[in-house]
Design an enzyme around this catalytic site. Structure first.
Site, mmCIF file in Angstrom:
data_model
loop_
_atom_site.group_PDB
_atom_site.id
_atom_site.type_symbol
_atom_site.label_atom_id
_atom_site.label_comp_id
_atom_site.label_asym_id
_atom_site.label_seq_id
_atom_site.Cartn_x
_atom_site.Cartn_y
_atom_site.Cartn_z
ATOM 1 C CG HIS A 1 -29.775 69.599 118.970
ATOM 2 N ND1 HIS A 1 -29.697 69.080 120.247
ATOM 3 C CD2 HIS A 1 -28.506 69.598 118.493
ATOM 4 C CE1 HIS A 1 -28.441 68.766 120.522
ATOM 5 N NE2 HIS A 1 -27.684 69.082 119.487
ATOM 6 C CB CYS A 2 -33.511 71.772 123.042
ATOM 7 S SG CYS A 2 -35.144 71.440 122.358
ATOM 8 C CG ASP A 3 -32.607 67.984 126.414
ATOM 9 O OD1 ASP A 3 -31.441 67.944 125.982
ATOM 10 O OD2 ASP A 3 -32.892 68.419 127.544
#
Length: 222
Positions: A154-156
């Site tokens: 995941h990222c943001d």
């Protein structure tokens, strides 16, 4: 209306229906942002699932909501998502961001003895910033090591940086660029980044394809 009907109507209106309760629900699982359906290449052998576009794990083509067996993707989890992730038994998290973890998230990771692998990257931004090959190669080696599974990427928001890494993973799986672009677009919608797609297209898979004893069967069969 007869008096009987009128009385029944009056009685019903006098009894309020409580659709909401002040007692917190503990049986509802909330997936993180962009934790969604990901198609895998091919045609489903299940006519019903081919029609609706997704399938349970037992089918060979569609998987909800995995990138591949043992690998998931999403946006940044919040406290409402923790029970859902706990149910998945996440063992490793690939975090693609330069931002520090929030306090509650860090506590969740520590409490669950989850291995956090963080890449301080801002993603692919014109004209001078892009995810380096070293980040992509390292992330893919971790993702394709079954010792790290179940694993969450995941990222943001779970679209651009995560989409770029997943796109490069698809190249390892020998997906066509058209199929990779289509999957990428499912998560970016009307906000794709051309530089993401260019990085995926030019990505050299040879450095990330080094075999190890714990490589997943779904990659060896690609």
């Amino acid at each position: 209306e007869t008096p009987h009907h009128m009385a029944a109507k009056t009685d019903a209106s006098a009894q309020p229906v409580h659709l909401l309760t002040s007692r917190p629900r503990t049986d509802i699982l909330v997936p993180p942002l962009n934790f969604g359906m990901v198609r895998r290449n091919g045609k489903s052998s299940c006519a019903h699932h081919e029609r609706i576009g997704w399938c349970v794990d037992s089918c060979s083509v569609y998987s909800l909501p995995k990138v591949a067996p043992g690998v998931y993707r999403s946006g940044y989890p919040n406290t409402k998502n923790f029970p859902f992730l706990k149910q998945l038994g996440i063992k490793t998290i690939i975090y693609l961001s330069a931002e520090p973890l929030s306090g509650p998230y860090e506590e969740f990771v520590v409490a669950g003895s989850i291995r956090l692998i963080r890449y301080n990257t801002f993603g692919n931004l014109e004209p001078f910033v892009e995810m380096g090959a070293d980040v992509l190669n390292s992330a893919l080696r971790e993702i394709t090591d079954t010792a790290n599974h179940p694993l969450l990427i995941h990222c943001d928001k779970g679209n651009h940086r995560t989409g770029c890494v997943v796109g490069c993973l698809r190249k390892l799986q020998r997906w066509s660029i058209a199929s990779i672009t289509n999957e990428y677009g499912l998560f970016t919608g009307t906000n794709p980044r051309v530089l993401d797609l260019l990085v995926i297209e030019l990505f050299d898979t040879r450095a990330a394809a080094a075999a190890h004893r714990t490589m997943p069967a779904w990659l060896l069969a690609s």
